[in-house]
Design a protein around this motif. Structure first.
Motif, PDB file in Angstrom:
ATOM      1  N   PHE A   5      54.747  11.338   2.805  1.00 57.84           N
ATOM      2  CA  PHE A   5      55.328  12.239   3.796  1.00 57.84           C
ATOM      3  C   PHE A   5      55.095  13.656   3.314  1.00 57.84           C
ATOM      4  O   PHE A   5      55.520  14.025   2.219  1.00 57.84           O
ATOM      5  N   LEU A   6      54.428  14.457   4.132  1.00 57.57           N
ATOM      6  CA  LEU A   6      54.059  15.824   3.770  1.00 57.57           C
ATOM      7  C   LEU A   6      55.005  16.826   4.420  1.00 57.57           C
ATOM      8  O   LEU A   6      55.219  16.797   5.639  1.00 57.57           O
ATOM      9  N   ILE A   7      55.559  17.716   3.610  1.00 58.92           N
ATOM     10  CA  ILE A   7      56.367  18.829   4.113  1.00 58.92           C
ATOM     11  C   ILE A   7      55.564  20.105   3.910  1.00 58.92           C
ATOM     12  O   ILE A   7      55.260  20.489   2.774  1.00 58.92           O
ATOM     13  N   GLU A   8      55.192  20.753   5.001  1.00 60.67           N
ATOM     14  CA  GLU A   8      54.414  21.990   4.918  1.00 60.67           C
ATOM     15  C   GLU A   8      55.344  23.189   4.736  1.00 60.67           C
ATOM     16  O   GLU A   8      56.549  23.110   4.999  1.00 60.67           O
ATOM     17  N   ARG A   9      54.789  24.286   4.291  1.00 58.38           N
ATOM     18  CA  ARG A   9      55.613  25.487   4.134  1.00 58.38           C
ATOM     19  C   ARG A   9      55.905  26.071   5.517  1.00 58.38           C
ATOM     20  O   ARG A   9      54.997  26.283   6.335  1.00 58.38           O
ATOM     21  N   PRO A  10      57.161  26.359   5.820  1.00 59.91           N
ATOM     22  CA  PRO A  10      57.523  26.840   7.154  1.00 59.91           C
ATOM     23  C   PRO A  10      57.200  28.318   7.338  1.00 59.91           C
ATOM     24  O   PRO A  10      56.946  29.043   6.375  1.00 59.91           O
ATOM     25  N   THR A  11      57.229  28.748   8.596  1.00 60.39           N
ATOM     26  CA  THR A  11      57.004  30.159   8.923  1.00 60.39           C
ATOM     27  C   THR A  11      58.147  30.668   9.791  1.00 60.39           C
ATOM     28  O   THR A  11      58.797  29.902  10.503  1.00 60.39           O
ATOM     29  N   PHE A  12      58.379  31.983   9.722  1.00 60.69           N
ATOM     30  CA  PHE A  12      59.404  32.600  10.558  1.00 60.69           C
ATOM     31  C   PHE A  12      58.927  33.965  11.018  1.00 60.69           C
ATOM     32  O   PHE A  12      58.417  34.763  10.228  1.00 60.69           O
ATOM     33  N   ASP A  13      59.085  34.241  12.314  1.00 57.76           N
ATOM     34  CA  ASP A  13      58.722  35.528  12.894  1.00 57.76           C
ATOM     35  C   ASP A  13      60.013  36.238  13.320  1.00 57.76           C
ATOM     36  O   ASP A  13      60.625  35.867  14.326  1.00 57.76           O
ATOM     37  N   PRO A  14      60.442  37.264  12.575  1.00 55.71           N
ATOM     38  CA  PRO A  14      61.704  37.934  12.922  1.00 55.71           C
ATOM     39  C   PRO A  14      61.661  38.626  14.279  1.00 55.71           C
ATOM     40  O   PRO A  14      62.704  38.831  14.910  1.00 55.71           O
ATOM     41  N   ALA A  15      60.467  38.968  14.745  1.00 52.53           N
ATOM     42  CA  ALA A  15      60.363  39.658  16.037  1.00 52.53           C
ATOM     43  C   ALA A  15      60.738  38.739  17.194  1.00 52.53           C
ATOM     44  O   ALA A  15      61.345  39.169  18.178  1.00 52.53           O
ATOM     45  N   THR A  16      60.371  37.464  17.071  1.00 50.74           N
ATOM     46  CA  THR A  16      60.646  36.513  18.157  1.00 50.74           C
ATOM     47  C   THR A  16      61.813  35.579  17.830  1.00 50.74           C
ATOM     48  O   THR A  16      62.341  34.910  18.732  1.00 50.74           O
ATOM     49  N   GLY A  17      62.188  35.496  16.553  1.00 53.58           N
ATOM     50  CA  GLY A  17      63.235  34.572  16.149  1.00 53.58           C
ATOM     51  C   GLY A  17      62.769  33.138  16.037  1.00 53.58           C
ATOM     52  O   GLY A  17      63.589  32.223  15.915  1.00 53.58           O
ATOM     53  N   LYS A  18      61.451  32.923  16.043  1.00 52.67           N
ATOM     54  CA  LYS A  18      60.924  31.551  16.011  1.00 52.67           C
ATOM     55  C   LYS A  18      60.587  31.129  14.586  1.00 52.67           C
ATOM     56  O   LYS A  18      59.833  31.797  13.883  1.00 52.67           O
ATOM     57  N   ALA A  19      61.146  29.994  14.186  1.00 56.06           N
ATOM     58  CA  ALA A  19      60.798  29.365  12.912  1.00 56.06           C
ATOM     59  C   ALA A  19      60.060  28.068  13.205  1.00 56.06           C
ATOM     60  O   ALA A  19      60.470  27.312  14.099  1.00 56.06           O
ATOM     61  N   SER A  20      58.974  27.813  12.471  1.00 57.66           N
ATOM     62  CA  SER A  20      58.162  26.615  12.694  1.00 57.66           C
ATOM     63  C   SER A  20      58.097  25.786  11.418  1.00 57.66           C
ATOM     64  O   SER A  20      57.891  26.328  10.320  1.00 57.66           O
ATOM     65  N   PHE A  21      58.236  24.471  11.579  1.00 58.87           N
ATOM     66  CA  PHE A  21      58.257  23.546  10.455  1.00 58.87           C
ATOM     67  C   PHE A  21      57.251  22.428  10.717  1.00 58.87           C
ATOM     68  O   PHE A  21      57.376  21.702  11.707  1.00 58.87           O
ATOM     69  N   GLY A  22      56.263  22.309   9.834  1.00 63.45           N
ATOM     70  CA  GLY A  22      55.216  21.312  10.018  1.00 63.45           C
ATOM     71  C   GLY A  22      55.362  20.148   9.043  1.00 63.45           C
ATOM     72  O   GLY A  22      55.762  20.319   7.890  1.00 63.45           O
ATOM     73  N   TYR A  23      55.014  18.942   9.527  1.00 71.00           N
ATOM     74  CA  TYR A  23      55.119  17.724   8.725  1.00 71.00           C
ATOM     75  C   TYR A  23      53.925  16.817   8.979  1.00 71.00           C
ATOM     76  O   TYR A  23      53.367  16.802  10.088  1.00 71.00           O
ATOM     77  N   THR A  33      60.490  23.325  15.924  1.00 66.88           N
ATOM     78  CA  THR A  33      60.747  24.763  15.998  1.00 66.88           C
ATOM     79  C   THR A  33      62.233  25.048  16.154  1.00 66.88           C
ATOM     80  O   THR A  33      62.987  24.252  16.723  1.00 66.88           O
ATOM     81  N   LEU A  34      62.634  26.185  15.614  1.00 64.20           N
ATOM     82  CA  LEU A  34      63.969  26.717  15.833  1.00 64.20           C
ATOM     83  C   LEU A  34      63.835  28.043  16.552  1.00 64.20           C
ATOM     84  O   LEU A  34      62.998  28.870  16.182  1.00 64.20           O
ATOM     85  N   GLY A  35      64.652  28.247  17.561  1.00 57.01           N
ATOM     86  CA  GLY A  35      64.727  29.529  18.237  1.00 57.01           C
ATOM     87  C   GLY A  35      66.013  30.220  17.838  1.00 57.01           C
ATOM     88  O   GLY A  35      67.101  29.843  18.282  1.00 57.01           O
TER      89      GLY A  35
END
Length: 443
Positions: A5-23, A33-35
């Motif tokens: 099971f692979l956990i990728e490094r997540p990203t966050f864009d403070p301008a949009t409030g979007k956090a992305s989590f890849g697996y 995604t989190l909004g």
């Protein structure tokens, strides 16, 4: 099994409030995604503490995707973890998924391997967080008792929820304080595969997940404490499986609270506190405290089943599930009968078909249900109290179980159990000054 099971490094864009989590799993790729609300502090989003919390959130959110195949190996090649964080991650994937393993008959305890780079920095620099409180609201009785306790202790708070709906929205509306809401979007392919042959499905530690999301918000919007509403009953497990106690409410337990509180503290240089305000109390004690305030009577619900079935459009209580039965049972000794019947719409203790469910709750048959219900002896003690209560002793279920209840436990044990339910525990993690203020009101 050679799957990873692979956990990728997540990203966050403070301008949009979007956090992305890849697996990654078995050749498949998922993105969750989190909004988060716009207006996050850009400097906070770049801080080492937030970066650490984002990485840890990726680890915890991953349980939803890991469980599709439940491999023995977890890899996070771009997420550095301290020894304490590595132990925390294994705990989430072992004990946090304990019910999932038990119900799918999967032996995983002590067998999982986690491969990630080593973070030699035990604690991150402390961000400057104002003295403010984030209070997760679940729509049930517990968090609303916390609302009442904090209000009377003079502690201002902001309601918090992930994917708010139904009784969360109506409860927050009654609270009247602007909330912090987060939108969580699971990968639809994961949801689809969970129903297909060759893949597993089951319970995940939702309190752990929502707590990590709350921690992200605490840093981005300026809160120095997250106050949970988990009672002491949550520490009791359901069954023993694979040589270990498994607990439907593991991520609500005191043991997990202490573990995640330590992790969040280290990640933020001690700036962020995490504790449960209701830890000293039994479910019955919380029910008695709920009766102090009536404004939430017709907006709250602890029934999970009804909202799964109706998509939040139906009545607040199904009246048929173990959760409905348990909540009705613990309210009955403390709440006026007409008020309780107005909340539930009917007398759940006077329906003969419910007898089997109440027997399970009180340990007279079967096992403790896989639900967020209190301790078995606590349920038995409440039933015992009702056998001596003018409003309830003639109810069909109370009369049907009375003889077996007395035979199994005996009156002295049941009397002592009820007294213990109403005695506050000192085994909690509440800051002393706040604990004293709350105790002065919660009498």
């Amino acid at each position: 099994m050679t799957e990873q099971f692979l956990i990728e490094r997540p990203t966050f864009d403070p301008a949009t409030g979007k956090a992305s989590f890849g697996y990654g799993l078995d050749g498949l790729h998922f993105v969750e995604t989190l909004g988060l609300p716009v207006g996050a502090d850009a400097a906070s989003a770049q801080s080492p503490a937030f970066r650490k919390l984002l990485d840890l959130t990726a680890v915890v959110l991953g349980v939803s995707y890991f469980k599709l195949r439940a491999p023995f190996e977890i890899v996070a090649p771009n997420i550095a973890l301290t020894e304490a964080e590595r132990a925390f991650a294994i705990d989430v994937y072992e004990n946090g998924l304990g019910e999932f393993y038990a119900r799918n008959n999967l032996m995983r305890f002590g067998k999982l391997e986690l491969h990630a780079p080593h973070d030699v920095e035990a604690s991150k620099p402390a961000p400057a967080l104002p003295d403010r409180t984030l209070l997760p609201i679940g729509g049930g009785k517990d968090s609303l008792v916390s609302v009442d306790l904090l209000t009377h202790a003079g502690v201002a708070f902001t309601p918090f929820a992930v994917n708010p709906k139904g009784p969360i929205l109506t409860s927050v509306d009654k609270i009247g304080t602007p909330p912090v809401y987060v939108t969580r979007t699971l990968d639809p392919e994961m949801i689809r595969l969970g129903k297909e042959p060759g893949y597993y499905n089951g319970h995940v530690p939702s309190t752990a997940i929502n707590s990590m999301i709350a921690a992200l918000c605490a840093l981005l919007y300026g809160y120095n404490q997250i106050v949970l509403s988990n009672e002491r009953s949550a520490s009791e497990g359901n069954v023993t499986f694979d040589g270990r106690e498994t607990n439907h409410q593991y991520s609500k337990s005191l043991g997990f609270e202490l573990l995640i509180a330590s992790i969040l503290s280290d990640a933020t240089g001690g700036a962020l506190k995490y504790f449960s305000l209701l830890r000293p109390y039994s479910e019955a004690r919380i029910a008695s405290l709920f009766t102090h305030e009536s404004k939430f009577d017709h907006v709250f619900s602890s029934c999970n089943r009804n909202f799964r079935l109706t998509g939040n459009d139906g009545p607040l209580w199904c009246g048929e599930c173990p959760k409905c039965h348990f909540v009705f049972l613990i309210f009955a000794p403390f709440m006026a009968k007409d008020r309780l019947l107005s909340i539930f719409g009917k007398n759940l203790l006077d329906i003969e078909a419910n007898e089997g469910s109440f027997r399970e709750l009180a340990g007279l048959a079967g096992q403790k249900p896989w639900e967020c219900v209190g301790e078995i002896l606590e349920a038995a003690a409440c039933l015992y109290t009702l056998t001596r209560h003018a409003d309830w002793h003639d109810a069909a279920v109370v009369k049907a179980v009375k003889a077996d209840l007395f035979a199994q436990y005996g009156e002295p044990k049941l009397q002592l159990a009820m007294a213990e339910c109403l005695t506050d525990s000192h085994d909690h993690h509440i800051p002393p000054a706040l604990a004293a203020k709350v105790a002065a009101y919660a009498v």
